[in-house]
Design a protein around this motif. Sequence first.
Motif, PDB file in Angstrom:
ATOM      1  N   LEU A  63      33.600 -16.372  24.880  1.00  0.00           N
ATOM      2  CA  LEU A  63      34.387 -15.612  23.895  1.00  0.00           C
ATOM      3  C   LEU A  63      35.990 -15.370  24.285  1.00  0.00           C
ATOM      4  CD1 LEU A  63      31.665 -12.925  22.564  1.00  0.00           C
ATOM      5  CD2 LEU A  63      32.341 -15.219  21.836  1.00  0.00           C
ATOM      6  N   PRO A  64      36.084 -15.049  25.584  1.00  0.00           N
ATOM      7  CA  PRO A  64      37.485 -14.852  25.977  1.00  0.00           C
ATOM      8  C   PRO A  64      38.187 -16.401  26.255  1.00  0.00           C
ATOM      9  CG  PRO A  64      36.000 -13.594  27.319  1.00  0.00           C
ATOM     10  CD  PRO A  64      35.125 -14.295  26.488  1.00  0.00           C
ATOM     11  N   VAL A 106      25.195  -5.667  19.223  1.00  0.00           N
ATOM     12  CA  VAL A 106      24.869  -6.735  18.365  1.00  0.00           C
ATOM     13  C   VAL A 106      24.780  -7.941  19.141  1.00  0.00           C
ATOM     14  CG1 VAL A 106      25.314  -8.040  16.319  1.00  0.00           C
ATOM     15  CG2 VAL A 106      25.413  -5.499  16.338  1.00  0.00           C
ATOM     16  N   LYS A 107      23.579  -8.886  19.020  1.00  0.00           N
ATOM     17  CA  LYS A 107      23.290 -10.090  19.831  1.00  0.00           C
ATOM     18  C   LYS A 107      23.199 -11.070  19.075  1.00  0.00           C
ATOM     19  CE  LYS A 107      22.365  -7.411  24.079  1.00  0.00           C
ATOM     20  NZ  LYS A 107      21.599  -7.374  25.191  1.00  0.00           N
ATOM     21  N   PRO A 108      24.065 -11.645  18.270  1.00  0.00           N
ATOM     22  CA  PRO A 108      23.937 -12.928  17.512  1.00  0.00           C
ATOM     23  C   PRO A 108      23.827 -14.313  18.247  1.00  0.00           C
ATOM     24  CG  PRO A 108      25.920 -12.489  17.255  1.00  0.00           C
ATOM     25  CD  PRO A 108      25.499 -11.218  18.258  1.00  0.00           C
ATOM     26  N   ALA A 109      23.299 -15.116  17.549  1.00  0.00           N
ATOM     27  CA  ALA A 109      23.692 -16.497  18.144  1.00  0.00           C
ATOM     28  C   ALA A 109      25.010 -16.715  18.734  1.00  0.00           C
ATOM     29  CB  ALA A 109      23.018 -17.646  17.620  1.00  0.00           C
ATOM     30  N   LEU A 110      24.943 -17.480  20.073  1.00  0.00           N
ATOM     31  CA  LEU A 110      26.100 -17.788  20.628  1.00  0.00           C
ATOM     32  C   LEU A 110      27.159 -18.270  19.768  1.00  0.00           C
ATOM     33  CD1 LEU A 110      28.151 -17.481  23.212  1.00  0.00           C
ATOM     34  CD2 LEU A 110      26.831 -19.679  23.767  1.00  0.00           C
ATOM     35  N   TRP A 111      26.806 -19.214  18.755  1.00  0.00           N
ATOM     36  CA  TRP A 111      27.838 -19.790  17.955  1.00  0.00           C
ATOM     37  C   TRP A 111      28.312 -19.084  16.934  1.00  0.00           C
ATOM     38  CZ3 TRP A 111      27.483 -20.373  12.740  1.00  0.00           C
ATOM     39  CH2 TRP A 111      26.221 -20.312  12.447  1.00  0.00           C
TER      40      TRP A 111
END
Length: 191
Positions: A63-64, A106-111
């Motif tokens: 993400l960074p 919140v922990k969505p899929a990485l994409w």
Amino acid sequence: MKFAWVLTVLLCMANPGFAHVGQDLGGLAAGLLHPISGLDHIAAMVAVGLWGGILGAPAIWLLPVVFPLAMALAGAAGAAGIPLPGVETGIALSGVVLGSMVLFAVKPALWIAAVLVGMFAVFHGHAHGTELPEAANPMVYAVGFVVSTGVLHLIGVAVGQLGQWPIGKMVVRATGAAIAVAGGAFLTGMA
């Protein structure tokens, strides 16, 4: 400790009489200072690091990386005069949404996380590009705002690491709440 020293030296190189973009400073110092000159930018960029910390590897580094890459491309578009509607709204929403992601862990899929972060980076980057000082070397200015953005992400990642402990989880979530509230204030014009 070395990192803090280097950052301090870089920030001290700025001429305090010209600390805001739009004046005659230009260049690296203006690029370094621009992301830290507004709470809306600081909040969203710290939130990216915080959220990456919550999501863990590989999001903690992905993400960074996504944010500055998308931001730099959008900055070039903004500097080239390519219009983007709703920039200020997008920037404010980034605080609300990213702060909420941290607050509620919140922990969505990485994409999905990467696309969301990239989308908000476009608004921040476009704003940086359109506010490019006339006297600035665009490439040097861009390096400055990407580096400063990276530092803000690292601060978020560092704070996010507090989530390993129960009291730290409360600190991380409270920071997410503060970011979401700040984003809401920007969105409603209260800030």
